[in-house]
Design a protein around this motif. Structure first.
Motif, PDB file in Angstrom:
ATOM      1  N   LEU A  74       5.335   3.676  15.939  1.00 49.69           N
ATOM      2  CA  LEU A  74       6.371   3.621  14.894  1.00 49.69           C
ATOM      3  C   LEU A  74       6.928   2.195  14.782  1.00 49.69           C
ATOM      4  CD1 LEU A  74       8.257   7.003  15.478  1.00 49.69           C
ATOM      5  CD2 LEU A  74       6.371   6.507  13.914  1.00 49.69           C
ATOM      6  N   GLU A  75       7.049   1.513  15.923  1.00 47.99           N
ATOM      7  CA  GLU A  75       7.475   0.100  15.898  1.00 47.99           C
ATOM      8  C   GLU A  75       6.477  -0.737  15.105  1.00 47.99           C
ATOM      9  OE1 GLU A  75      10.046  -1.957  16.758  1.00 47.99           O
ATOM     10  OE2 GLU A  75      11.033  -0.008  16.862  1.00 47.99           O
ATOM     11  N   ASN A  76       5.186  -0.441  15.328  1.00 49.81           N
ATOM     12  CA  ASN A  76       4.132  -1.191  14.621  1.00 49.81           C
ATOM     13  C   ASN A  76       4.181  -0.925  13.115  1.00 49.81           C
ATOM     14  OD1 ASN A  76       3.314  -2.104  17.115  1.00 49.81           O
ATOM     15  ND2 ASN A  76       1.590  -0.681  17.297  1.00 49.81           N
ATOM     16  N   LEU A  77       4.478   0.324  12.735  1.00 50.78           N
ATOM     17  CA  LEU A  77       4.613   0.646  11.305  1.00 50.78           C
ATOM     18  C   LEU A  77       5.777  -0.134  10.708  1.00 50.78           C
ATOM     19  CD1 LEU A  77       3.973   2.343   8.738  1.00 50.78           C
ATOM     20  CD2 LEU A  77       5.613   4.048   9.590  1.00 50.78           C
ATOM     21  N   LYS A  78       6.877  -0.176  11.452  1.00 46.37           N
ATOM     22  CA  LYS A  78       8.061  -0.895  10.974  1.00 46.37           C
ATOM     23  C   LYS A  78       7.737  -2.384  10.745  1.00 46.37           C
ATOM     24  CE  LYS A  78      12.854  -1.705  12.299  1.00 46.37           C
ATOM     25  NZ  LYS A  78      13.913  -1.428  13.268  1.00 46.37           N
ATOM     26  N   SER A  79       7.025  -2.988  11.690  1.00 42.18           N
ATOM     27  CA  SER A  79       6.643  -4.403  11.541  1.00 42.18           C
ATOM     28  C   SER A  79       5.773  -4.597  10.304  1.00 42.18           C
ATOM     29  CB  SER A  79       5.862  -4.891  12.761  1.00 42.18           C
ATOM     30  OG  SER A  79       6.627  -4.703  13.911  1.00 42.18           O
ATOM     31  N   PHE A  80       4.858  -3.645  10.071  1.00 41.64           N
ATOM     32  CA  PHE A  80       3.964  -3.720   8.912  1.00 41.64           C
ATOM     33  C   PHE A  80       4.775  -3.658   7.612  1.00 41.64           C
ATOM     34  CE2 PHE A  80       1.267  -1.410   5.763  1.00 41.64           C
ATOM     35  CZ  PHE A  80       0.258  -2.341   5.627  1.00 41.64           C
ATOM     36  N   ILE A  81       5.758  -2.749   7.559  1.00 41.61           N
ATOM     37  CA  ILE A  81       6.592  -2.612   6.355  1.00 41.61           C
ATOM     38  C   ILE A  81       7.389  -3.899   6.129  1.00 41.61           C
ATOM     39  CG2 ILE A  81       8.508  -1.328   5.293  1.00 41.61           C
ATOM     40  CD1 ILE A  81       7.558   1.135   6.925  1.00 41.61           C
ATOM     41  N   GLN A  82       7.931  -4.449   7.224  1.00 42.02           N
ATOM     42  CA  GLN A  82       8.716  -5.681   7.100  1.00 42.02           C
ATOM     43  C   GLN A  82       7.850  -6.860   6.647  1.00 42.02           C
ATOM     44  OE1 GLN A  82      10.301  -5.412  11.056  1.00 42.02           O
ATOM     45  NE2 GLN A  82      12.367  -4.916  10.344  1.00 42.02           N
TER      46      GLN A  82
END
Ligand SMILES: [Zn+2]
Ligand SMILES: [Zn+2]
Length: 257
Positions: A74-82
């Motif tokens: 989920l952290e990795n998804l957040k970084s991708f969105i940012q």
């Protein structure tokens, strides 16, 4: 005299209309001008990428007991969105839900699960995404073709977590975080309108044999990323796949970062 009273009546009517608008805001109703969460896949691509309408983005993750995604994914998804959008604030919430018992799941059944469990809907500042980590396989699985995820509406996706767990169990590589991360990013990129599903093509990189996918070597949006065997093949090459230059150019032209 008559004219004046007509004028004052009009003024009163306008005043009442103005008031009732304010009242509905106070009650927390979303003004009808805000795009909704019940639209076709890709319909919110521009709203997810830029920040003209929504400054923030929130992902609501739900999962039955035993199917919670790894925190790192989920952290990795957040970084991708940012990295790909201009949102000021990106947040992800998680919640356990009662286990649905209709597996394998058709998309109609997934929509029903969303209807029964989704609590996050767009408001004036925040566009909201629903992701269900499923305790069962896709009803579309055939032979050794196992679906890992599907983006099925403008702000909705399902990740077939049971299939991901089965795919990675007993393997030293790829690990579950890499698979979850890649599937989450792939499905999210469909919500961003890739490929040619709401975000117009800037170059010719669309897969003629698979809707919404890309032909660029090693791109995150290759059709094979959606299936277990294809995903393992991609991850065996080393790094977890990212968007290629052609897909990134499409997003940027549609308001992305
Ligand atoms: Zn796909
Ligand atoms: Zn691509």
């Amino acid at each position: 005299m008559k004219k004046i009273s007509v004028f004052s009546l009009l003024f009163t009517l306008l005043f009442i209309v103005g008031c009732s608008k304010d009242d509905s805001k106070d009650n927390g109703d979303s003004p009808s001008s805000i795009p909704g969460n019940n639209l076709n896949l890709g319909a919110s691509a521009e709203d997810l990428l830029g920040n003209d309408i929504f400054q923030n983005l929130e992902v609501e993750v739900v999962y039955p007991d035993g199917f919670q995604p790894q925190a790192q994914s989920l952290e990795n998804l957040k970084s991708f969105i940012q990295a790909r959008t201009f949102k000021t604030k990106v947040s992800i919430t998680q919640r356990e839900i009662p286990a649905p018992n209709s597996a394998p799941f058709s998309i109609e059944e997934i929509r029903e699960i969303e209807e029964n469990n989704r609590t996050a809907f767009n408001d004036e500042t925040t566009i909201k995404i629903f992701v269900f980590f499923a305790n069962g396989n896709s009803a579309n699985d055939e032979g050794n073709q196992f679906t890992l995820g599907t983006a099925y509406q403008n702000t909705s996706a399902v990740i077939y977590q049971k299939t991901i767990q089965e795919t990675t169990s007993g393997l030293t590589a790829p690990n579950i975080v890499d698979v979850e991360t890649t599937v989450l990013k792939h499905e999210f990129a469909h919500l961003l309108g890739l490929v040619d599903v709401g975000t117009p093509l800037q170059s010719d990189h669309k897969d003629p044999e698979s809707d919404g996918h890309c032909i660029t070597e090693n791109c995150l949006m290759r059709a094979q990323a959606e299936f277990a065997s294809g995903m393992i093949g991609m991850l065996e090459q080393g790094e977890t796949p990212n968007l290629g230059a052609a897909c990134n150019a499409d997003l940027q032209a549609n308001g992305g970062r």
